[in-house]
Design an enzyme around this catalytic site. Structure first.
Site, PDB file in Angstrom:
ATOM      1  N   ALA A   9       0.851  -1.198   0.000  1.00  0.00           N
ATOM      2  CA  ALA A   9       0.000   0.000   0.000  1.00  0.00           C
ATOM      3  C   ALA A   9       0.882   1.242   0.000  1.00  0.00           C
ATOM      4  O   ALA A   9       0.693   2.147   0.798  1.00  0.00           O
ATOM      5  CB  ALA A   9      -0.917  -0.011   1.216  1.00  0.00           C
ATOM      6  N   ARG A  38       0.650   1.881   8.231  1.00  0.00           N
ATOM      7  CA  ARG A  38       0.309   2.387   6.905  1.00  0.00           C
ATOM      8  C   ARG A  38      -1.160   2.097   6.566  1.00  0.00           C
ATOM      9  O   ARG A  38      -1.871   2.947   6.040  1.00  0.00           O
ATOM     10  CB  ARG A  38       1.228   1.736   5.866  1.00  0.00           C
ATOM     11  CG  ARG A  38       1.382   2.581   4.645  1.00  0.00           C
ATOM     12  CD  ARG A  38       2.631   2.241   3.874  1.00  0.00           C
ATOM     13  NE  ARG A  38       3.185   3.457   3.275  1.00  0.00           N
ATOM     14  CZ  ARG A  38       4.206   3.440   2.436  1.00  0.00           C
ATOM     15  NH1 ARG A  38       4.806   2.324   2.131  1.00  0.00           N
ATOM     16  NH2 ARG A  38       4.642   4.571   1.917  1.00  0.00           N
ATOM     17  N   PHE A 131      14.061  -3.794 -12.802  1.00  0.00           N
ATOM     18  CA  PHE A 131      15.443  -4.065 -12.408  1.00  0.00           C
ATOM     19  C   PHE A 131      16.118  -5.118 -13.271  1.00  0.00           C
ATOM     20  O   PHE A 131      17.219  -5.527 -12.998  1.00  0.00           O
ATOM     21  CB  PHE A 131      15.475  -4.493 -10.950  1.00  0.00           C
ATOM     22  CG  PHE A 131      14.325  -5.371 -10.578  1.00  0.00           C
ATOM     23  CD1 PHE A 131      14.281  -6.681 -10.997  1.00  0.00           C
ATOM     24  CD2 PHE A 131      13.254  -4.861  -9.852  1.00  0.00           C
ATOM     25  CE1 PHE A 131      13.207  -7.476 -10.689  1.00  0.00           C
ATOM     26  CE2 PHE A 131      12.165  -5.661  -9.544  1.00  0.00           C
ATOM     27  CZ  PHE A 131      12.143  -6.972  -9.958  1.00  0.00           C
ATOM     28  N   LEU A 145      16.834  11.347 -17.845  1.00  0.00           N
ATOM     29  CA  LEU A 145      16.193  12.491 -17.175  1.00  0.00           C
ATOM     30  C   LEU A 145      17.098  13.050 -16.082  1.00  0.00           C
ATOM     31  O   LEU A 145      17.301  14.266 -15.975  1.00  0.00           O
ATOM     32  CB  LEU A 145      14.850  12.065 -16.569  1.00  0.00           C
ATOM     33  CG  LEU A 145      13.730  11.809 -17.565  1.00  0.00           C
ATOM     34  CD1 LEU A 145      12.524  11.188 -16.871  1.00  0.00           C
ATOM     35  CD2 LEU A 145      13.307  13.116 -18.254  1.00  0.00           C
ATOM     36  N   CYS A 194      13.238   6.917  -7.504  1.00  0.00           N
ATOM     37  CA  CYS A 194      13.720   6.138  -8.658  1.00  0.00           C
ATOM     38  C   CYS A 194      15.031   6.597  -9.296  1.00  0.00           C
ATOM     39  O   CYS A 194      15.810   5.757  -9.743  1.00  0.00           O
ATOM     40  CB  CYS A 194      12.643   6.095  -9.732  1.00  0.00           C
ATOM     41  SG  CYS A 194      11.331   4.951  -9.298  1.00  0.00           S
ATOM     42  N   PHE A 195      15.265   7.895  -9.396  1.00  0.00           N
ATOM     43  CA  PHE A 195      16.408   8.350 -10.203  1.00  0.00           C
ATOM     44  C   PHE A 195      17.725   7.737  -9.728  1.00  0.00           C
ATOM     45  O   PHE A 195      18.428   7.080 -10.482  1.00  0.00           O
ATOM     46  CB  PHE A 195      16.521   9.873 -10.198  1.00  0.00           C
ATOM     47  CG  PHE A 195      15.560  10.552 -11.148  1.00  0.00           C
ATOM     48  CD1 PHE A 195      14.641   9.828 -11.874  1.00  0.00           C
ATOM     49  CD2 PHE A 195      15.592  11.928 -11.314  1.00  0.00           C
ATOM     50  CE1 PHE A 195      13.761  10.445 -12.740  1.00  0.00           C
ATOM     51  CE2 PHE A 195      14.722  12.565 -12.185  1.00  0.00           C
ATOM     52  CZ  PHE A 195      13.801  11.818 -12.904  1.00  0.00           C
ATOM     53  N   LYS A 197      18.267   5.333  -7.550  1.00  0.00           N
ATOM     54  CA  LYS A 197      18.208   3.879  -7.465  1.00  0.00           C
ATOM     55  C   LYS A 197      18.387   3.253  -8.855  1.00  0.00           C
ATOM     56  O   LYS A 197      19.131   2.287  -9.032  1.00  0.00           O
ATOM     57  CB  LYS A 197      16.841   3.486  -6.888  1.00  0.00           C
ATOM     58  CG  LYS A 197      16.642   2.012  -6.701  1.00  0.00           C
ATOM     59  CD  LYS A 197      15.301   1.729  -6.051  1.00  0.00           C
ATOM     60  CE  LYS A 197      14.193   1.693  -7.093  1.00  0.00           C
ATOM     61  NZ  LYS A 197      12.944   1.105  -6.579  1.00  0.00           N
ATOM     62  N   PHE A 256      10.635  15.930  -2.021  1.00  0.00           N
ATOM     63  CA  PHE A 256      11.610  15.998  -3.111  1.00  0.00           C
ATOM     64  C   PHE A 256      11.123  16.829  -4.296  1.00  0.00           C
ATOM     65  O   PHE A 256      11.897  17.247  -5.132  1.00  0.00           O
ATOM     66  CB  PHE A 256      12.041  14.592  -3.552  1.00  0.00           C
ATOM     67  CG  PHE A 256      11.131  13.902  -4.528  1.00  0.00           C
ATOM     68  CD1 PHE A 256      11.336  14.013  -5.893  1.00  0.00           C
ATOM     69  CD2 PHE A 256      10.066  13.139  -4.073  1.00  0.00           C
ATOM     70  CE1 PHE A 256      10.508  13.357  -6.792  1.00  0.00           C
ATOM     71  CE2 PHE A 256       9.229  12.489  -4.955  1.00  0.00           C
ATOM     72  CZ  PHE A 256       9.441  12.596  -6.319  1.00  0.00           C
ATOM     73  N   ARG A 369      15.668  26.465  -5.453  1.00  0.00           N
ATOM     74  CA  ARG A 369      14.760  26.084  -6.546  1.00  0.00           C
ATOM     75  C   ARG A 369      14.488  27.227  -7.515  1.00  0.00           C
ATOM     76  O   ARG A 369      13.665  27.085  -8.418  1.00  0.00           O
ATOM     77  CB  ARG A 369      13.414  25.626  -5.964  1.00  0.00           C
ATOM     78  CG  ARG A 369      13.532  24.395  -5.085  1.00  0.00           C
ATOM     79  CD  ARG A 369      13.715  23.145  -5.919  1.00  0.00           C
ATOM     80  NE  ARG A 369      13.859  21.977  -5.075  1.00  0.00           N
ATOM     81  CZ  ARG A 369      13.794  20.728  -5.532  1.00  0.00           C
ATOM     82  NH1 ARG A 369      13.597  20.506  -6.812  1.00  0.00           N
ATOM     83  NH2 ARG A 369      13.959  19.717  -4.723  1.00  0.00           N
TER      84      ARG A 369
HETATM   85  P1  ADP Z   1       6.532   1.969  -4.008  1.00  0.00           P
HETATM   86  O1  ADP Z   1       7.023   3.349  -4.317  1.00  0.00           O
HETATM   87  O2  ADP Z   1       7.120   0.946  -4.927  1.00  0.00           O
HETATM   88  O3  ADP Z   1       5.054   1.888  -3.921  1.00  0.00           O
HETATM   89  P2  ADP Z   1       6.651   1.877  -1.068  1.00  0.00           P
HETATM   90  O4  ADP Z   1       7.833   1.662  -0.181  1.00  0.00           O
HETATM   91  O5  ADP Z   1       5.929   3.181  -1.005  1.00  0.00           O
HETATM   92  O6  ADP Z   1       7.161   1.563  -2.556  1.00  0.00           O
HETATM   93  O7  ADP Z   1       5.560   0.758  -0.782  1.00  0.00           O
HETATM   94  C1  ADP Z   1       5.832  -0.597  -0.713  1.00  0.00           C
HETATM   95  C2  ADP Z   1       4.974  -1.203   0.410  1.00  0.00           C
HETATM   96  O8  ADP Z   1       5.065  -2.622   0.309  1.00  0.00           O
HETATM   97  C3  ADP Z   1       5.412  -0.830   1.829  1.00  0.00           C
HETATM   98  O9  ADP Z   1       4.340  -0.196   2.502  1.00  0.00           O
HETATM   99  C4  ADP Z   1       5.744  -2.203   2.488  1.00  0.00           C
HETATM  100  O10 ADP Z   1       5.342  -2.269   3.846  1.00  0.00           O
HETATM  101  C5  ADP Z   1       4.933  -3.157   1.621  1.00  0.00           C
HETATM  102  N1  ADP Z   1       5.427  -4.532   1.652  1.00  0.00           N
HETATM  103  C6  ADP Z   1       6.692  -4.983   1.521  1.00  0.00           C
HETATM  104  N2  ADP Z   1       6.737  -6.337   1.578  1.00  0.00           N
HETATM  105  C7  ADP Z   1       5.458  -6.756   1.750  1.00  0.00           C
HETATM  106  C8  ADP Z   1       4.814  -8.044   1.885  1.00  0.00           C
HETATM  107  N3  ADP Z   1       5.525  -9.171   1.820  1.00  0.00           N
HETATM  108  N4  ADP Z   1       3.478  -8.088   2.064  1.00  0.00           N
HETATM  109  C9  ADP Z   1       2.754  -6.950   2.112  1.00  0.00           C
HETATM  110  N5  ADP Z   1       3.288  -5.718   1.979  1.00  0.00           N
HETATM  111  C10 ADP Z   1       4.611  -5.601   1.804  1.00  0.00           C
END
Ligand code: ADP
Length: 402
Positions: A9, A38, A131, A145, A194-195, A197, A256, A369
Site C-alpha cells: 500500500a 500504513r 530491475f 532524465l 527512482c532516479f 536507485k 523531493f 529552486r
Molecule cells: P513503491 O514506491 O514501490 O510503492 P513503497 O515503499 O511506497 O514503494 O511501498 C511498498 C509497500 O510494500 C510498503 O508499505 C511495504 O510495507 C509493503 N510490503 C513490503 N513487503 C510486503 C509483503 N511481503 N506483504 C505486504 N506488503 C509488503
C-alpha cells in the site's frame, strides 16, 4: 464480481488501486500491506500519501469497492488478480551493496502468493519489472532524465563562477528542438525514489557486464547531484561568516518536489544533515510532510529509508537540533537564514517583508529552486543566493566554496 488484491500500500499500490476502484465500480479492490500503521493511515482521514485529488478518490471508493487491510493472505486467497507493488530498494549489505536492487520483499511476496493460492489454479503472470537487464528502457529513461538535471546543475556552478544566469542558458539551450525546454531547471538536486536507485542499478549492470567505462559515465550523474547538494551547504556556511553553529536556519520545503509528501531521496535530507554537521539549529516547514517523517529521515543511514524493517531509532541529538513547525513564518522567526528546498507554490507568495523584519540581521535567503524574485528580496534587505544566478556582491567576497 472480479476481485483484485494489491500487495503493498505504498506510493505505487495505493494511488493506482484507488483509481482502479474509482474507474471500475464493478471490481472489488483490496490493498494489503504488512505495515499496520500504513494501513491504519489509509483507513483514516490522514492518508499516508499526498497527491492532488487522491483524498477525494479514496473517500469516494473506500468501504464501497476499495478496502485497505493487513490481512494479506485472506485477500490474496480470494483474489482473481494479484498485483505486487512492494518496495525494491537498493541493497545495503552483501553483493552489490549500494547499487543492486534488493528483491527480498518481492520474493517473499511471490512465495506467499504461491503458498496461499494452493487450489491448483493456473497462474498467468504479467511482469513489469524495473530491475532486469532485459528491460532496460525504464532505467535508461530515468538515467537520461537525471542526466539532464545534473547537466544543467553542472552548468549552474559554472554560471555562478562566471556571472552568467543559468535560467537564460537553459532557455536558450531549450529552444533547440532536439533538446527541448522541459526538465532544464537548475536546483539543489534531484530526488525521488527512482532516479538514484535506477542509475545505481544501471551502473551495477554495466559493471557485471564488464563495462566499467560506461558504469563510470553514469556514476557521474549521481556525483554531480551529490556535489550540487554539498555545494549548496557550503554556500550557506561560507556566506554566514563560515559558521552556522547554533544559528537558527529555516528550511522551507522537505519533499523531493512540490505537490507531494514524498521525501524519498529528497535533497533536503542531505542539505539538512550537512547543516546539522556544522551544528546549525533547523526549523523545518513543509506543507505535506509530518514531523515524524522528517525526524526519521534525518536520523537514518543512506539507503535505509526504503527498508521498512530496518527503521533506525531517532537519535536524541537530531531531535534537539531539529524542530518541525506548521507555518513558514514560525520557521523563519528569529532565523539567520532561510533555505528553500522544495518549489511549493505557496513559497512564491509569502510576505517576505514580514519575514525579513522577524529575522536576525544580516538576513540570508538561499533559494535552492529559483522560485523567488531575488531582486525584490534584495530591495527588502535580504542577502540572496539563487542557484546558478549572478552572485550577490556579499557572496562574491566570501571565500571560494569547495
Ligand atoms: P513503491 O514506491 O514501490 O510503492 P513503497 O515503499 O511506497 O514503494 O511501498 C511498498 C509497500 O510494500 C510498503 O508499505 C511495504 O510495507 C509493503 N510490503 C513490503 N513487503 C510486503 C509483503 N511481503 N506483504 C505486504 N506488503 C509488503
Amino acid at each position: 464480481m472480479v476481485k483484485i488484491c494489491c500487495i503493498g500500500a505504498g506510493y505505487v499500490g495505493g494511488p493506482t488501486m484507488a483509481v482502479i476502484a474509482l474507474k471500475c465500480p464493478s471490481i472489488e479492490v483490496a490493498v494489503v500491506d504488512i505495515s499496520k500503521s500504513r494501513i491504519a493511515a489509509w483507513n483514516s482521514d490522514q492518508l499516508p500519501i499526498y497527491e492532488p485529488g487522491l483524498d477525494g478518490v479514496v473517500k469516494q471508493c473506500r468501504g464501497r469497492n476499495l478496502f485497505f487491510s493487513t490481512d494479506v493472505e485472506k485477500h490474496v486467497f480470494e483474489a482473481d488478480i494479484v498485483f505486487v507493488s512492494v518496495n525494491t530498494p537498493t541493497k545495503t549489505q552483501g553483493l552489490g551493496a549500494g547499487k543492486a536492487a534488493d528483491l527480498t520483499y518481492w520474493e517473499s511476496a511471490a512465495r506467499m502468493i504461491a503458498d496461499v493460492s494452493n487450489k491448483g489454479i493456473k497462474f498467468q503472470i504479467l511482469s513489469n519489472p524495473e530491475f532486469l537487464a532485459e528491460e532496460l528502457s525504464k532505467l535508461a529513461a530515468n538515467a537520461f532524465l537525471a542526466q539532464r538535471i545534473s547537466s544543467v546543475n553542472a552548468m549552474s556552478a559554472l554560471c555562478e563562477a562566471t556571472g552568467a544566469n543559468v535560467q537564460q542558458v537553459s532557455y536558450s539551450v531549450g529552444t533547440d528542438s532536439r533538446i527541448g525546454p522541459k526538465f532544464l531547471n537548475a536546483s539543489v538536486g534531484f530526488g525521488g525514489s527512482c532516479f538514484q536507485k535506477d542509475i545505481l542499478n544501471l551502473v551495477y549492470i554495466c559493471e557485471c557486464n564488464g563495462l566499467p567505462e560506461v558504469a563510470e559515465y553514469w556514476k557521474q550523474v549521481i556525483k554531480i547531484n551529490d556535489y550540487q547538494k554539498s555545494r549548496f551547504v557550503n554556500r550557506v556556511v561560507s556566506s554566514m561568516f563560515n559558521t552556522v553553529s547554533n544559528k537558527k536556519i529555516a528550511i522551507l520545503g522537505f519533499a523531493f518536489k512540490k505537490d507531494t509528501g514524498d521525501t524519498r531521496e529528497t535533497p533536503a535530507i542531505d542539505v539538512c544533515q550537512g547543516l546539522l554537521g556544522d551544528k546549525a539549529n533547523l526549523s523545518i516547514y513543509d506543507p505535506q510532510v509530518t514531523e515524524d517523517q522528517i525526524q526519521r529521515d534525518l536520523s537514518m543511514n543512506k539507503f535505509d529509508w526504503d527498508h521498512p524493517i530496518h527503521l533506525q531509532p531517532t537519535s536524541p541529538t537530531t531531535v534537539k537540533k531539529v524542530s518541525v513547525v506548521w507555518d513558514a513564518y514560525e520557521a523563519t522567526k528569529d532565523a539567520h537564514g532561510l533555505c528553500i528546498l522544495t518549489e511549493w507554490d505557496e513559497f512564491k507568495t509569502l510576505d517576505y517583508q514580514k519575514i525579513f523584519e522577524n529575522m536576525q540581521k544580516p538576513a540570508f535567503v538561499f533559494d535552492g529552486r529559483n522560485i523567488v524574485d531575488a531582486d525584490k528580496l534584495r530591495e527588502i534587505g535580504f542577502i540572496v543566493y539563487a542557484i546558478g544566478k549572478p552572485l550577490d556582491p556579499w557572496l562574491k567576497d566570501m571565500p571560494a566554496v569547495a
